[in-house]
Design an enzyme around this catalytic site. Structure first.
Site, PDB file in Angstrom:
ATOM      1  N   SER A 178     -93.988   3.422  24.440  1.00  0.00           N
ATOM      2  CA  SER A 178     -94.949   3.172  23.382  1.00  0.00           C
ATOM      3  C   SER A 178     -95.926   2.065  23.793  1.00  0.00           C
ATOM      4  O   SER A 178     -96.548   2.159  24.845  1.00  0.00           O
ATOM      5  CB  SER A 178     -94.197   2.833  22.086  1.00  0.00           C
ATOM      6  OG  SER A 178     -95.005   3.045  20.979  1.00  0.00           O
ATOM      7  N   ASP A 410     -94.657  14.301  19.216  1.00  0.00           N
ATOM      8  CA  ASP A 410     -94.992  12.895  18.968  1.00  0.00           C
ATOM      9  C   ASP A 410     -96.485  12.746  18.693  1.00  0.00           C
ATOM     10  O   ASP A 410     -97.309  13.024  19.567  1.00  0.00           O
ATOM     11  CB  ASP A 410     -94.602  12.053  20.185  1.00  0.00           C
ATOM     12  CG  ASP A 410     -94.856  10.569  19.977  1.00  0.00           C
ATOM     13  OD1 ASP A 410     -95.120  10.164  18.821  1.00  0.00           O
ATOM     14  OD2 ASP A 410     -94.794   9.814  20.966  1.00  0.00           O
ATOM     15  N   HIS A 436     -90.979  10.472  20.127  1.00  0.00           N
ATOM     16  CA  HIS A 436     -91.385   9.240  20.783  1.00  0.00           C
ATOM     17  C   HIS A 436     -90.309   8.770  21.765  1.00  0.00           C
ATOM     18  O   HIS A 436     -89.200   8.430  21.377  1.00  0.00           O
ATOM     19  CB  HIS A 436     -91.612   8.187  19.699  1.00  0.00           C
ATOM     20  CG  HIS A 436     -92.670   7.187  20.020  1.00  0.00           C
ATOM     21  ND1 HIS A 436     -93.952   7.521  20.394  1.00  0.00           N
ATOM     22  CD2 HIS A 436     -92.652   5.827  19.993  1.00  0.00           C
ATOM     23  CE1 HIS A 436     -94.671   6.431  20.580  1.00  0.00           C
ATOM     24  NE2 HIS A 436     -93.906   5.385  20.356  1.00  0.00           N
TER      25      HIS A 436
END
Length: 489
Positions: A178, A410, A436
């Site tokens: 991320s 995602d 994710h």
């Protein structure tokens, strides 16, 4: 401004540890290790400390702060084994997680270290998070932190191994998911001499002002029936707020949210959690069934939010309360204020409702985000996303030896690098519950899956195939790095 050198006691059992993601922006649940014992979840929780430079860009500012880190050396092949750096992201870093990186470390006989991001968790330079004290909170300063720590740790390792000053470095490889995945890619871009390569999992390398693609992906992942049920639920929520405001909010245990748009942001994030973290059926099955049966959609949705988002995934109402977000005292929930500052100054990622076919309220628009930024940090704050993309390159960054991975469901993959090149391979992991960080976390991404096992992925072969490609790239780049190190001696 006074610098706080003592650590701040924050007792939080953070979900993804090194890769925690927060709501509103990257939406990381704060408790995804449900029913998993602490000892099995972590490779280590032993805290270590490093004196970090506060301002890397000022030659005259010599202030330091204590930055927390962890090390796990059980697999390390002395003296020339690789070092894996796990970058902690926008939340407290409580240890080194027992996810798929543990499997990789064992395979490559690597030592593992993990550095907490400045300002987050126990690595706060100041005892007040007033806006003027946040000016050293940026991705650029965080990259310098990583470089400084990497040099410090290599020198410490050389001393332990009785390697003379000026001896060769171990090969280093960086990991992140991320925002920390973006940092992993950006570190390789800016400090290529300090790492042999990077894994950038679900890496949000493109700063985005108005991120309408986010909701479009949610609608796509939901499928037509679930999307229509979500859209109808949103309309009923908006209507309910007009005629029985407190009663509607009480269904979600959210009566403290005086601003209706803040409440609608919470309900939008709750839907996102199902798809982003590999649990689409927890939301869609009951909601579609309720729509078919003529049951109350708002009641059905509120049950999902309370039972799953709040009870299991750790969604907290107060983190949507701007009164709480304005609190400048360092607390266990400070990460939410800190992440909003990064979003409001350099990254954006404003999840605005698309003009058509939105699955969130149209009250969640650009004006809402800008007003929130001003409310939290003052009128002079504005997200300089163009400058960020100019500095790093966005999804066209010019670097080498970076692996990009994204889950097909995602919504954050639209802020990542999805086109593959020889020097920067990019893989989309395709399965119904691949969200994710699926390559590192497995399926679902919440609750925690030990060693990131792929057994529960709807198509585990896709996950395993991408992981095999990851292994091949890491193996090749570490070999090339070792060869380069040997030739320089």
């Amino acid at each position: 401004m006074s610098l706080e050198f003592g650590f701040i006691l924050i007792n939080i059992f953070t979900a993804i540890v090194s890769f925690s993601t927060l709501s509103h922006a990257l939406l990381h649940p704060s408790s995804v290790s449900h029913n998993v014992s602490r000892s099995r979840y972590y490779m280590t929780t032993n805290e270590l400390w490093f004196n970090q430079t506060l301002d890397h860009e000022s030659p005259n500012d010599h202030r330091k702060f204590r930055q927390r880190y962890y090390e796990f050396m059980d697999y390390f092949r002395s003296p020339d084994g690789p070092m894996f750096m796990i970058i902690c992201g926008e939340g407290p870093c409580s240890g080194i997680a027992n996810d798929y990186i543990n499997v990789l470390a064992k395979k490559f006989q690597a030592g593992v270290v993990s550095l907490e991001h400045r300002y987050y968790g126990k690595s706060s330079p100041f005892n007040s998070l007033a806006t003027e004290n946040l000016k050293y909170l940026s991705s650029k300063q965080a990259l310098y932190d990583l470089a400084s720590f990497r040099q410090y740790y290599q020198e410490s390792l050389n001393k332990k191994l009785n390697i003379s000053s000026g001896g060769s470095d171990n090969p280093w490889f960086f990991f992140g998911i991320s925002y920390s995945g973006a940092l992993s890619a950006w570190f390789r871009l800016k400090f290529p001499h300090l790492t042999c390569g990077s894994l950038a999992s679900s890496a949000v390398v493109r700063a985005i002002y108005e991120f309408s693609e986010f909701d479009q992906q949610i609608g796509e992942s939901a499928g037509q029936e679930c999307k229509l049920a979500l859209q109808e639920t949103n309309k009923l929520l908006e209507l309910g707020l007009k005629v029985k405001n407190k009663a509607v909010k009480s269904l979600f245990n959210a009566t403290e949210l005086d601003v209706d748009a803040d409440f609608l942001y919470l309900t939008a994030d709750a839907a996102v959690m199902a798809f982003q973290y590999g649990n689409p059926d927890k939301l869609c099955v009951p909601l579609v069934e309720a729509k078919k049966n003529g049951s109350d959609l708002v009641v059905t949705y509120s049950t999902y939010v309370r039972e799953y988002c709040m009870r299991i995934w750790g969604l907290r109402v107060r983190t949507y309360n701007r009164k709480h977000l304005r609190n400048t005292v360092v607390t266990a929930d400070s990460a939410y204020r800190l992440w909003w500052f990064q979003a409001c100054t350099e990254l954006g990622y404003f999840q605005v409702a698309p003009k058509y076919d939105s699955v969130r309220s149209h009250q969640i628009n650009t004006t809402f985000h800008l007003d929130l930024c001003k409310s939290l940090f003052g009128k002079d704050v504005y997200p300089k996303v163009d400058a960020t993309n100019l500095y790093y390159g966005g999804d066209r960054l010019a670097a080498t030896k970076i692996i990009f991975t994204n889950g097909s469901e995602d919504p954050w993959r639209h802020a990542s690098k999805q086109n593959s090149t020889h020097e920067m391979p990019s893989y989309i992991i395709k399965c119904r519950n691949c969200g994710h960080g699926s390559d590192i976390r497995g399926c679902p991404q919440s609750p925690m899956v030990i060693e990131g096992k792929s057994n529960n992925c709807s198509l585990p072969d896709y996950v395993n195939k991408v992981r095999q490609q990851m292994v091949e790239h890491i193996d090749l780049w570490l070999s090339e790095c070792r060869q380069s190190i040997r030739s320089s001696i």
